[in-house]
Structures are given as C-alpha cells and as structure tokens.
Design a protein around this motif. Structure first.
Motif, PDB file in Angstrom:
ATOM      1  N   SER A  19       0.843  -1.189   0.000  1.00  0.00           N
ATOM      2  CA  SER A  19       0.000   0.000   0.000  1.00  0.00           C
ATOM      3  C   SER A  19       0.886   1.249   0.000  1.00  0.00           C
ATOM      4  O   SER A  19       1.806   1.354   0.801  1.00  0.00           O
ATOM      5  CB  SER A  19      -0.885  -0.038   1.235  1.00  0.00           C
ATOM      6  N   GLY A  20       0.594   2.201  -0.913  1.00  0.00           N
ATOM      7  CA  GLY A  20       1.372   3.436  -0.980  1.00  0.00           C
ATOM      8  C   GLY A  20       2.438   3.405  -2.063  1.00  0.00           C
ATOM      9  O   GLY A  20       2.956   4.461  -2.443  1.00  0.00           O
ATOM     10  N   ASP A  21       2.759   2.197  -2.559  1.00  0.00           N
ATOM     11  CA  ASP A  21       3.789   2.092  -3.594  1.00  0.00           C
ATOM     12  C   ASP A  21       3.264   2.597  -4.942  1.00  0.00           C
ATOM     13  O   ASP A  21       2.063   2.669  -5.154  1.00  0.00           O
ATOM     14  CB  ASP A  21       4.214   0.624  -3.769  1.00  0.00           C
ATOM     15  N   SER A  22       4.197   2.883  -5.817  1.00  0.00           N
ATOM     16  CA  SER A  22       3.848   3.203  -7.197  1.00  0.00           C
ATOM     17  C   SER A  22       4.033   1.958  -8.043  1.00  0.00           C
ATOM     18  O   SER A  22       4.905   1.129  -7.754  1.00  0.00           O
ATOM     19  CB  SER A  22       4.756   4.317  -7.738  1.00  0.00           C
ATOM     20  N   VAL A  23       3.204   1.840  -9.092  1.00  0.00           N
ATOM     21  CA  VAL A  23       3.309   0.662  -9.931  1.00  0.00           C
ATOM     22  C   VAL A  23       2.883   1.044 -11.348  1.00  0.00           C
ATOM     23  O   VAL A  23       2.122   1.998 -11.540  1.00  0.00           O
ATOM     24  CB  VAL A  23       2.440  -0.484  -9.366  1.00  0.00           C
ATOM     25  N   THR A  24       3.390   0.300 -12.319  1.00  0.00           N
ATOM     26  CA  THR A  24       3.067   0.596 -13.714  1.00  0.00           C
ATOM     27  C   THR A  24       2.061  -0.422 -14.224  1.00  0.00           C
ATOM     28  O   THR A  24       2.232  -1.632 -14.042  1.00  0.00           O
ATOM     29  CB  THR A  24       4.330   0.517 -14.579  1.00  0.00           C
ATOM     30  N   ILE A  25       1.007   0.095 -14.864  1.00  0.00           N
ATOM     31  CA  ILE A  25       0.012  -0.787 -15.480  1.00  0.00           C
ATOM     32  C   ILE A  25       0.230  -0.745 -16.984  1.00  0.00           C
ATOM     33  O   ILE A  25       0.449   0.316 -17.571  1.00  0.00           O
ATOM     34  CB  ILE A  25      -1.423  -0.316 -15.168  1.00  0.00           C
ATOM     35  N   MET A  26       0.194  -1.896 -17.610  1.00  0.00           N
ATOM     36  CA  MET A  26       0.422  -1.961 -19.053  1.00  0.00           C
ATOM     37  C   MET A  26      -0.770  -2.578 -19.750  1.00  0.00           C
ATOM     38  O   MET A  26      -1.337  -3.567 -19.286  1.00  0.00           O
ATOM     39  CB  MET A  26       1.646  -2.827 -19.343  1.00  0.00           C
ATOM     40  N   LEU A  27      -1.163  -1.968 -20.872  1.00  0.00           N
ATOM     41  CA  LEU A  27      -2.153  -2.584 -21.741  1.00  0.00           C
ATOM     42  C   LEU A  27      -1.613  -2.435 -23.147  1.00  0.00           C
ATOM     43  O   LEU A  27      -1.497  -1.319 -23.667  1.00  0.00           O
ATOM     44  CB  LEU A  27      -3.509  -1.902 -21.590  1.00  0.00           C
ATOM     45  N   GLY A  28      -1.267  -3.556 -23.749  1.00  0.00           N
ATOM     46  CA  GLY A  28      -0.642  -3.483 -25.061  1.00  0.00           C
ATOM     47  C   GLY A  28       0.622  -2.646 -24.977  1.00  0.00           C
ATOM     48  O   GLY A  28       1.498  -2.918 -24.146  1.00  0.00           O
ATOM     49  N   GLN A  29       0.712  -1.560 -25.777  1.00  0.00           N
ATOM     50  CA  GLN A  29       1.904  -0.730 -25.784  1.00  0.00           C
ATOM     51  C   GLN A  29       1.820   0.403 -24.768  1.00  0.00           C
ATOM     52  O   GLN A  29       2.801   1.009 -24.415  1.00  0.00           O
ATOM     53  CB  GLN A  29       2.123  -0.133 -27.178  1.00  0.00           C
ATOM     54  N   ARG A  30       0.603   0.663 -24.295  1.00  0.00           N
ATOM     55  CA  ARG A  30       0.432   1.824 -23.410  1.00  0.00           C
ATOM     56  C   ARG A  30       0.756   1.469 -21.960  1.00  0.00           C
ATOM     57  O   ARG A  30       0.510   0.354 -21.509  1.00  0.00           O
ATOM     58  CB  ARG A  30      -1.004   2.321 -23.462  1.00  0.00           C
ATOM     59  N   THR A  31       1.283   2.448 -21.239  1.00  0.00           N
ATOM     60  CA  THR A  31       1.556   2.239 -19.822  1.00  0.00           C
ATOM     61  C   THR A  31       1.037   3.425 -19.033  1.00  0.00           C
ATOM     62  O   THR A  31       0.817   4.512 -19.562  1.00  0.00           O
ATOM     63  CB  THR A  31       3.068   2.121 -19.541  1.00  0.00           C
ATOM     64  N   LEU A  32       0.835   3.172 -17.728  1.00  0.00           N
ATOM     65  CA  LEU A  32       0.333   4.225 -16.851  1.00  0.00           C
ATOM     66  C   LEU A  32       0.915   3.997 -15.464  1.00  0.00           C
ATOM     67  O   LEU A  32       0.873   2.876 -14.953  1.00  0.00           O
ATOM     68  CB  LEU A  32      -1.201   4.152 -16.792  1.00  0.00           C
ATOM     69  N   ASP A  33       1.491   5.039 -14.879  1.00  0.00           N
ATOM     70  CA  ASP A  33       2.017   4.905 -13.520  1.00  0.00           C
ATOM     71  C   ASP A  33       0.943   5.324 -12.523  1.00  0.00           C
ATOM     72  O   ASP A  33       0.396   6.419 -12.628  1.00  0.00           O
ATOM     73  CB  ASP A  33       3.253   5.780 -13.338  1.00  0.00           C
TER      74      ASP A  33
END
Ligand SMILES: Nc1ncnc2c1ncn2[C@@H]1O[C@H](COP(=O)(O)OP(=O)(O)OP(=O)(O)O)[C@@H](O)[C@H]1O
Ligand SMILES: [Mg+2]
Lengths: 854, 258
Positions: A628-642
């Motif tokens: 909890s509180g960490d940052s993480v990257t979500i990926m869908l195909g080529q796109r990413t979101l922090d």
C-alpha cells in the motif's frame, strides 16, 4: 452363592438391567449400524458408481480421439467399441447453464443408460437428457436447444462464436441421477466436447476371439506402451473401485470419530449408572458383608453383573442395528431409492458384543470396588436416600487440579503462539495444543465435577428457586447428590461443547464467507457482454427505467499487466461508491502494527480510488511485490500508466485484480462502451429476485451477445454449502447428545425409584400430582441446564482458539441465539427424558409410595 | 370405661363438635381370591380439641382407617368425613389441598425429606401452598417442641426423637383441623416417646388441636382422652379417660392382644 444372589436380583428386575445398559445399547447400535452402512455403501459404490460396465473386456485409456475410436473399431475381433466422453457444453442462454456431455450407445451390453421416454439419439444434433436436466434446465423431449461451441483458443477475442442446434429426442436414466447430463452418439459428443476430453474406449471382444490377440491389435493402433494404456475391463473396474472405496473409507473413518465420542459418552453414563444402582443396593450389600461375605467376592459378583449387563446391551444393540438395517431400505424404497439390505457380518457382530462387554467391564470396575468396600454397619442405617458423599476425595481433587492446570497451561501456550509471529507449520502444532487443552479440560471437568456443579447449580437454579416450593425442592434434590449431577451433566456438557464449537466456527465461517461474497458479488446480477462487445446504452437506460431493478452500475473491464508480474489481471473502473448497500459494514479489525499494512475489505475502499490512485487485490499485490502506498506501472498493449496503490483489498468485486478510475482506463486506450452492468433486485426475497431476473432477461436478449449471471444465487450457494456442512457435523454430534439425554433419563428414572418414599411423603404433606411431576421433571431438566451451561462455557474459548489458529485476524462470531436455542433444546430434551419416570412416580398413591421398601 | 357395639358409637363424647368421622367405611385391598377387607364397615367419630387413641392388634386396620380419614388413601365405600366434607368423593386435586391445609400427619418413621433442613421440613406444607408461616406460631411451636437450636440441621444430623418432633411441628404448623399420628413413638425409647406424647397432649390442651393417634402401647394410649379399639376392621369397643391399667384390662377382656 453371592453371585447367584446378585444375578437373581438382576433377573427379578430385568427392566433395571436394561436401563443400566441402555446407553451402551445405543452405542453398540451406533457402532454396528456404522459398520453395516459402511458395508452397504461400499457395495452400492462398487455396483452402481463404476464407470466401466461389467461387460467390458478391454479398456483403452491412452488419450483416445475420434480417430482412435474408428481405428479401434476396425481391429479384428472387436465386437463393439464405445468412446467415453467427459466434458461440458454451455447452453446458449442469457444466464449461463451447462450440460455434462457423455457418449453412449444407448442400448446393448456396453450401454450405461436406459431410455425411459422418446428415442435414443442416432444421428448428430440429437440429445437424450437425464430427468434432472429436463427438469432443471427445462429441456423436455422435443425441445430444440442451442449449444455454444467453444473455439479451441478462447483467448482470441475476434474468433467468431459458434453454436450448434440439437433436439432433445429422449429421456434416459443413468446410474448417477444427480447430474444435469446429456447422452448422445460418440461422434456428436466429440463435436460438443473438445477433443482432449475423451476419457477412454470400452471394448467388447467378439465371442470366441482371444483377448490377447485383440489386445495386441489394439496396442498397434494406439501405438504407445500397451501395458499401460490397455487394461482388461476387470482391472479397470478394480482400479475405479479402489479409488471410490478409498474416498468412502475416509468418510467413514471421519464418521467413526464421532461414533467413538458417543461410545465414550455411553461409557461415562454407564459408569454413573452402575454407581447409582450399586448405591441403591448398599444396604443389601452391607447386610451381606455383615453376615460375613468377602469384599473381593462381592466386587467380583458386581463386576460379573456388569459384564452380563454389557452382553445384553451389546446383543440388543446389534439386533437393533440389524432391525434398522432391514427397515431403512424398506422406507427408502417408499421414496423410490433402491438400497440393498445389509447382510449380517457375524464376525463384526461378535466383535461389537465383545467390545461392549469390555467397555462395560471397564466402567463397572470402579463402582463395583467402591460398593464392595461398604462398611457392614451401613446395613443398620435408616436414611433412605443414597445421596452419597458430597465432595470429592483428596486424590481426585489433586488429579483434577493437575488436569485443569494442564488445560490452562496448554491453552495459554496456544494463545501465546497465536498472538506471536507465525511460522509455517506452526498452525498444526497450535491446533494440537488447543485439542490437547480441550481434552485435558474435559477430563478435569470429570474429576472436579461435583465441586464445579454446586456453584453452577446455584446460579442456574436461582430463578427456579424464586418461583416456589417445587423449584426449590427440585434444586435441592439435584444439589443433594452433586456427584450424580456432575456425572450426568458432564456427558451433556461434552455434547453441548461440541455443538457450541461447531456453531461458533460455523457462524464465523459464514460471516467471513458473507463478507467475502459481499465483496466479490457486490450486487445481485451481473450482465456481461461477450468478448469485444459492449453493453448497449439502450440496455443500460432500460435497466435504469425498470422498477424491478435498483443500483444499476455499468462498468468497463480490461485485461492488463501490473508491474513486473507476467500474468494478466483484470482491471475494472467499477465505481465502488455506486454499489448498493450490501453486506456487513467494515469489520472491526485488530489494530494493525505499523509498517504492516493489512488487507482490507472492499467496503473500506470507496473513496480511496481516484485518478492514478488504485485499489488492488491482495493476491495480485503480493504477486507484483507491491505494498500500500507504492507506485506501480500498469500496461495494456503498448500503453503504460504509472499509478499509486491507495489500498489493498482482501477481496475485490467481480474478481478484478485492480480497480482504477474511468480516466485511467481511458488513458490506457480502453474503448468507452461499458462491458458489463451490475444491478440489484429492487425488492427483497425470492419474488423480488425472480422479477428482477425476468426484467433483465427481457431487456437484454441473448442474441445481443450479453450473458446474465445471478451473483445472488452464487452467494446463496456458498451459504448453503456451509450450512450443509454444519448440519452434517451437528447430526454426527447429536449421537453423543442422544446418549447424554438417555443418560439423564436413566439417572432420573433411577433417582425416582430410589426416592419413591420421598415422593410419597411429599404427596402426603400436600404436594399435588402435577406438582410432583413438575418437580421431578425439573430435576431432570436441571441436569440438562447444568450440562448445557458447562458445555457452552467449555466450548466457547476453544471455538475462539481454533478459529484463531486458522486465521488470527477473523473476528469471532458468537451466535448467541443459536447457543441459547441449544441450551433450551437440551433443557427440553432432558426434561422430556425425566417426564416418563416423573409421571410414573406421581401416579402412585401417597400410601403406596410410602409403603415401598426403601 | 364402657364397651359398645358399633351401632351405638357415632355420637361424640360430651357433646363436643365432631372433627372427623367415618361412616360405614369399607376398604378392600386387592381383588378376587387375595382380596383383604382391611376396613369392614367402620363407623366412628372424633371430637374436636380432643386426643383420641386407636388401638387394636396388628393388621386390624388402624393405619388404613387413618389413611382414609386423612385423604391419603381412597376408601372402597362408605364416607370419610372431615369437618363435614366427604373425602371419598373428592378428586385428587382437592384431596391434595385437604392434605396440605386441613390435615397433619406424623408417620412411624421416614417423616422428613433428607435434603431439607429441619426448618424447611417444618414449613414444607406451607411452602407447597405458597404461604408464609405465621412467625408467632412458628416460634411458639419451635419453642414448645424444643427445636430452637436445631432448625438448621438436616434430618441425618438429628436424633430419632428430634426427627419425630420436627415431624410433629410440620403437622401442627399449618393449624390443621386434625393431626393424625401413626405409632409416632414406635421407634423411640420410652423417655423420648413420653416427650412426644406430652407434646401431642399439650397441643390439644394449649392450641385446642384435634389429635388422633394409633399406638400399641397402653401407656401411650393413657395420654389420650379416649381410646377406640379396632379388631378385624371393625370397632371392637372404646375406653373413656383411659389409664394404662384400664386399657390393658379392657384389651384383655376383648381378647385383643395389645
Ligand atoms: N397395600 C396393601 N395391599 C394389600 N393389603 C394391605 C395393604 N395395606 C394393608 N393391607 C392389609 O390390610 C390389613 C390392615 O392393614 P393396616 O396397615 O391398616 O393394619 P394395622 O392395624 O395398621 O397394623 P399394624 O399395627 O401392624 O400397623 C392388613 O391385613 C394388611 O395386610
Ligand atoms: Mg399400622
């Protein structure tokens, strides 16, 4: 000589002997009954549940295909070959329903089903179904049904959906009627179920052809190690039977544990009964001693009497079980269930009788020696009751104190290691400690019973004593013989402690499952669009307009990857704030230690999800190594979101791995249209649910690519499963409770007999018949109340501890209502057990009672 | 001292009111061959505030008569009148009240409930009726019976005489119409027996209690105002103002072994 006197006393009062052995009779009946039912169940399993028909000569098990089947049929000497399919097919319906698919010839020696109506399928696109399937899935003969054919690779979203139509041509009866199953030709079955779901090919060899020759031929066809994949029908059956029988045996071993408990209860009851019976003959025994009878001879005579009682009880128990064994199949046949009659395993019967005698001998020894120690002077005593000593001896007190100390100590150690840090494998050890503590506590209760009983009696009988002379007399009647009260109520306590344990663990499990279900299935209905499709706006508007529905929440889902983890998880933008008020409020959690964030239920989450702030399932978080509180990257195909993990949930709606805001999904390029829709029934109960279901089915027809799942039903189903498990446990425990209640009945009956003059006196000084009945019944009920109270007091801490052993964070639910009901039911049962002897005593006229030789 | 045939018995002495009476009372135990006619047409009455003794050989029906008159047993025919009420026609429910409120009974032995204290045993009939004992009467009784310091004890901690006195107190505490005592001194030594008899007579004199007592002992019978003699289930005679010698003599004359 003395033996003869004692035995003639026994013969003169056979009813008394039967009463003495009654608890053992029940126990023997239970033991022999379990043995008989084990035998019957094994027999039924072997005969009916075998997958391979008895006429099968050879079985090919090497992952066959339709092609293999064709080749096998071509092998010379093969008279008939039937492929067996083990698969499922989904019905093309708005709410998902599945049929089990089987291949069967429908007639002939290798058929496993029998046609009861219509015609057996002979061509593709024809099905025969079981009665259960016809009823449950509404598939009467003549129905045309669409079956969904799964593309071999379902992960391809663009693969077209395929379905076939089939006609129900007949109804069949199968060995296992409990399934919603369809039977058809092997070719069609193979089309419905995917290729690798072929299980085996049953082969019948033509008469006169050598088995080995055919076997060799088959081996060539399947071209794999023949010794493994081709077995004889007999071998296959033996293997299947072994598997089934192992399962059955495990169940019966578990059952035997409860039977053993009942036997222990019966032994305790019998020991107490012998004590009472011998005490009643104390004057007679003292007279024998006064005229010179040897103490040891006396003890031996009493023990012999016990052995005889045990023998009678054992034989009666075996006979009773056999009678039940004959009766039950008859009754079941009345319900259309065909069960074979058990035989009479002579060896087992003899063993049961011998075991009963042995247990009786063990229980009779202590009372016999105690009774034989009677001082000759006792013969001159005029006191009519044999209340016996009130306290307990020094040795017994010390042993009891040691046992109690051991119980507290092991309980404390267990509790301490529950609070401390946990290491794997420790749970088992703690559980053993808890169990050990429970056994010690129970033994301590047996040893210290008479001392414990008095204060408890004083408390539980307080309201009774306020109510008048009858209640006061009943309380003092029980209190006058504390050892007797302790002996019988301890057995009741054993049963009630187990019941309390089951109820508390059950309630806690249920509550935890409810919380889980409330998170996972937050609303009653879920409408899901097929892969690649969306829920049309018209459907959402229609759903919002229907009065039968409420809390309509559309949502989107997408398959994403989180951080470094390689597996796909489902992301959803479901708005937690819009969910209907479901389930319990956020549970009171133990304050978590700083730095160790606890997973939390979904009900805590609503306001924490926002733009770039996500909620994550704890399993996904663990896999991704995220806190909890960490940052993480979500990926869908080529796109990413922090994003930042705002909260970790111990269960998430829809089984989603991660819950994000709609804008986040937009940023990941997920199309706008919602892929699903949650809705609640507007009105409660079954009716409201049905109305809501029909409303949803009406606004979202199947051809729009929507599927409807009734989450509420799934919720109920898990509930039902837990309920059934609890009921089964309670039924098994009820055997012990029954023995305890019988024990109370016996004690009440014997007390009434020995106190008949007392009853006469009470009637002579003006107690009414009803008053006497009430008093004696109340005494029996007090045994029940005492035992139930002790049982609940004993059961609760152990229930709490065993729950904590499995999950230290779960709040323990105490079902006060159910526990109160248990005490009430036990009170009523024990009162009932006392009612019969009480009425007998009250029927006597005062003079008859007073004239009885005390 | 006078003997009469039973037809002449009914009237009570000195015109006193009748407390209890039997009219042609018959009690048969068992049926057929083994039937025993324990009471064979007994007509007798007992005056209020008098002490009457019943005597007669063993098996003559003394206990049976008392049980029928006290509502403890059902007579076969005839009437058992308690203060004018015929007990033989009352249902058990009413008989229970009669036993509780209008009759006191002292048995030869086993009079007390072992699990109750002396005090609880004494107040038992009142407890059953849901009444509280009149403290003044309770104290009077306890003092008169000399039980003051024994009230907290259980029967097993009391001597035979003390037990019998507790039983007497229980019989007297509810102020019943009549107290029946069946051989109350049978199990006691002569001195303790004499104490109990004094107490019985005292209750008649002091409280105006009606007492009917069965005894085999002419000495005990001499404490009574009147002796009724029973033989073979019938009244065989009676003795007024008895003393030990006259009783023995009368019994001998009736060929009744005491
Ligand atoms: N319950 C009974 N069943 C059968 N017969 C009985 C019963 N009770 C008494 N009897 C008979 O009735 C007769 C009168 O008995 P009862 O007890 O009244 O005698 P009693 O005068 O009191 O004798 P005792 O002086 O020995 O006490 C006796 O013959 C006795 O055997
Ligand atoms: Mg008598």
């Amino acid at each position: 000589m003395i033996l003869r006197t004692q035995l003639s006393a026994l013969a003169r009062r056979p009813a008394r002997a039967l009463l003495t052995g009654m608890a053992l009779t029940i126990a023997a009946c239970a033991v022999f009954g379990t043995a008989l039912s084990h035998q019957v169940v094994r027999q039924v399993a072997v005969e009916r549940l075998s997958q391979t028909p008895a006429t099968t000569d050879l079985v090919v098990t090497a992952t066959p295909t339709l092609d293999t089947l064709r080749k096998v049929r071509a092998v010379p000497g093969v008279a008939e070959a039937v492929g067996r399919v083990d698969g499922y097919v989904e019905l093309e319906r708005i709410s998902s329903a599945y049929l089990q698919v089987n291949a069967d010839p429908g007639s002939g020696p290798l058929a496993k089903v029998r046609l009861t109506r219509g015609r057996y399928p002979s061509a593709p696109h024809e099905l025969a179904v079981t009665r259960r399937a016809a009823d449950r899935l509404k598939l009467p003969v003549g129905t045309v049904v669409s079956l969904r054919l799964d593309a071999p690779d379902t992960s391809d979203p663009d693969a077209p959906r395929r379905s076939v139509r089939a006609t129900v041509t007949g109804l069949v009866e199968a060995a296992d009627d409990g399934l919603e199953a369809a039977y058809t030709t092997d070719a069609f079955a193979a089309q419905l179920a995917v290729v690798d779901r072929w299980r085996q090919i049953d082969v019948r060899v033509a008469p006169g052809v050598s088995l080995d020759a055919v076997r060799a031929g088959l081996a060539a066809v399947v071209d794999s190690d023949a010794s493994d994949s081709i077995v004889t029908g007999a071998q296959a059956r033996v293997r299947e039977q072994k598997e089934t029988l192992v399962d059955i045996d495990v169940v019966f071993v578990a059952m035997s544990l409860f039977v053993v408990l009942a036997v222990i209860a019966a032994a305790l009851v019998t020991a107490s009964t012998f004590r009472i019976v011998f005490a009643q003959r104390l004057r007679q025994l003292a007279l024998l001693r006064a005229v010179g009878a040897d103490r040891r001879v006396l003890a031996r005579a009493l023990a012999a009497e016990g052995a005889l009682t045990g023998m009678v009880a054992g034989v009666l128990g075996v006979l009773a079980a056999s009678a039940l064994g004959l009766l039950v199949p008859l009754v079941l046949r009345g319900f259309g269930i065909d069960v074979p009659r058990p035989g009479f395993p002579v060896g087992t019967a003899v063993a049961v009788v011998a075991g009963t005698v042995l247990v009786t001998m063990l229980t009779v020894l202590a009372p016999a020696f105690a009774a034989a120690r009677v001082a000759p002077l006792e013969a001159l005593r005029t006191a009519s009751t044999t209340a016996g000593r009130r306290g307990i001896g020094g040795v017994r007190a010390v042993v009891g104190a040691l046992l109690a100390g051991g119980a507290v100590l092991s309980g404390a150690v267990a509790a301490a290691s529950l609070n401390g840090s946990r290491s794997p494998g420790q749970g088992t050890m703690v559980l053993m400690l808890v169990l050990c503590s429970f056994v010690l506590a129970f033994l301590a209760l047996i040893a210290l019973g008479p001392v414990v009983v008095r204060p408890v009696l004083a408390v539980v009988s307080w309201p009774l004593r306020q109510r008048g002379a009858t209640g006061r007399l009943a309380a003092s009647g029980v209190g006058a013989a504390p050892r007797r009260a302790a002996a019988v109520s301890t057995v009741v306590a054993l049963g009630v402690a187990l019941i309390a344990l089951t109820l508390v663990v059950g309630a806690t499990t249920q509550a935890a499952a409810d919380r889980q279900a409330a998170s996972v299935a937050p609303e009653d209905f879920n409408v899901v669009a097929d892969d690649g499709a969306v829920v049309p706006d018209s459907v959402i508007q229609a759903a919002r307009a229907r009065a039968e529905l409420t809390a309509v929440v559309p949502y989107r889902t997408a398959t994403v990857r989180v951080g470094a983890s390689r597996s796909d998880v489902m992301a959803t933008d479901l708005d937690l704030r819009q969910l209907g008020a479901r389930g319990p409020q956020p549970e009171p959690r133990p304050a978590s230690e700083p730095g160790q964030p606890q997973a939390r239920p979904a009900t805590d989450a609503p306001d924490t999800v926002g733009s770039r702030r996500v909620a994550m399932d704890q399993a996904v978080a663990r896999a991704a190594g995220v806190r909890s509180g960490d940052s993480v990257t979500i990926m869908l195909g080529q796109r990413t979101l922090d994003v930042r993990v705002a909260v970790i949930l111990d269960a998430t709606p829809l089984g989603a791995g991660i819950i994000v805001s709609p804008t986040d999904l937009d940023q990941l390029g997920v199309p706008r249209g919602p892929t699903g829709l949650l809705a609640d029934a507007a009105r409660p109960g079954e009716q409201g649910r049905t109305a809501a279901y029909q409303a949803l089915a009406a606004i979202s027809p199947a051809d729009q690519g929507l599927r409807l799942a009734v989450l509420a039903d799934q919720r109920d189903q898990t509930r039902e499963e837990t309920d059934v498990l609890i009921l089964v446990l309670l039924a098994l425990i009820s055997l012990t409770v029954a023995v305890a209640v019988v024990g109370v009945g016996i004690t009440a009956a014997l007390s009434v007999v020995e106190r008949v003059r007392e009853s006469g006196l009470l009637r002579a000084v003006g107690m009414s018949r009803g008053g006497l009945t009430a008093m004696l019944t109340t005494e029996a009920a007090l045994y029940g109340v005492l035992g139930a109270t002790l049982g609940v007091l004993l059961g609760l801490p152990y229930a709490a501890m065993s729950i904590k052993t499995f999950d230290s964070t779960v709040p323990v639910e105490i079902p006060f209502g159910q526990l109160a009901a248990t005490v009430a039911v036990l009170t009523a049962l024990t009162a009932l057990a006392g009612l019969l002897p009480a009425r007998r005593a009250a029927r006597l006229s005062p003079m008859e009672a007073l004239a009885t030789d005390g | 001292m006078r003997t009469e045939s039973f037809q002449q018995v009914p009237s009570a002495r000195s015109g006193a009111a009748v407390a209890v009476a039997a009219v042609d009372l018959v009690k048969v135990y068992g049926v057929g061959e083994t039937a025993v006619r324990a009471l064979d047409g007994v007509t007798v009455s007992f005056a209020r505030a008098r002490f009457t003794a019943i005597m007669g050989p063993s098996g003559s029906g003394k206990s049976t008569l008392m049980h029928c008159l006290a509502g403890l047993d059902q007579a076969t025919s005839g009437q058992a009148l308690l203060g004018g009420t015929d007990l033989t026609v009352l249902p058990d429910r009413v008989l229970t009240r009669v036993r509780r409120e209008r009759v006191g009974f002292v048995f030869q032995s086993f009079n007390l409930l072992p699990q109750l204290t002396a005090r609880q045993n004494i107040t038992l009939p009142l407890d059953l009726a849901g009444r509280r004992p009149d403290p003044a009467r309770f104290d009077d009784l306890v003092t008169a019976l000399g039980l003051g310091d024994r009230l907290g004890h259980r029967p097993s901690e009391l001597s035979g005489g003390q037990q019998q006195r507790v039983a007497l107190a229980r019989a007297l505490v509810a102020e019943p119409d009549v107290v029946f005592a069946d051989e109350p001194t049978g199990a006691l030594d002569s001195r303790t027996g004499a104490e109990v008899l004094e107490l019985l007579r005292g209750s008649v004199r002091q409280f105006g209690q009606t007492v009917v007592m069965v005894t085999h002992d002419p000495g005990a019978a001499a404490y009574a105002d009147r002796v009724v003699v029973l033989a073979d289930g019938r009244i065989a005679g009676e003795i007024d103002s008895p003393d030990p010698r006259s009783v023995t003599e009368a019994l001998r004359r009736l060929a009744v072994p005491a």
